[in-house]
Write a protein that holds these residues in place. Structure first.
Motif, PDB file in Angstrom:
ATOM      1  N   ARG A 137     -19.093 110.616  -4.234  1.00  0.00           N
ATOM      2  CA  ARG A 137     -17.668 110.827  -3.962  1.00  0.00           C
ATOM      3  C   ARG A 137     -17.354 110.588  -2.486  1.00  0.00           C
ATOM      4  NH1 ARG A 137     -14.427 114.767  -2.037  1.00  0.00           N
ATOM      5  NH2 ARG A 137     -12.416 115.041  -3.054  1.00  0.00           N
TER       6      ARG A 137
ATOM      7  N   PRO B   3     -12.469 110.150  -6.605  1.00  0.00           N
ATOM      8  CA  PRO B   3     -13.041 111.504  -6.644  1.00  0.00           C
ATOM      9  C   PRO B   3     -14.050 111.713  -7.777  1.00  0.00           C
ATOM     10  CG  PRO B   3     -10.656 111.597  -6.450  1.00  0.00           C
ATOM     11  CD  PRO B   3     -11.030 110.176  -6.728  1.00  0.00           C
TER      12      PRO B   3
ATOM     13  N   CYS C  55      -9.396 113.316  -2.372  1.00  0.00           N
ATOM     14  CA  CYS C  55      -9.977 112.631  -1.215  1.00  0.00           C
ATOM     15  C   CYS C  55      -8.850 112.359  -0.221  1.00  0.00           C
ATOM     16  CB  CYS C  55     -10.574 111.281  -1.617  1.00  0.00           C
ATOM     17  SG  CYS C  55     -11.931 111.358  -2.767  1.00  0.00           S
TER      18      CYS C  55
END
Length: 67
Positions: A21, A16, A42
């Motif tokens: 990302r 993250p 995530c």
């Protein structure tokens, strides 16, 4: 030489924070890893491979797919 388990938590925790990302992190593991205490921001898919994946799996797990 003794076998050492990989620590997948390092990559899961770093994802993250990456510049690009990811929206999903996929981990292929025998399950002998130190899982994060809390779910990542995530989406995480962990495929436990091999026979006899250890219990308990992360308490925040939502789904399990038997082999």
């Amino acid at each position: 030489m003794a076998a050492r388990a990989a620590t997948m938590r390092v990559g899961i925790d770093a994802a993250p924070e990456a510049r690009d990302r990811p929206t999903i992190v996929i981990v292929l593991t025998d399950g002998l890893t130190a899982w994060p205490a809390e779910p990542s921001s995530c989406r995480l898919v962990a495929a436990l491979i091999g026979d006899g994946a250890p219990e308990p799996r992360p308490g925040w797990r939502r789904y399990g797919v038997p082999a």
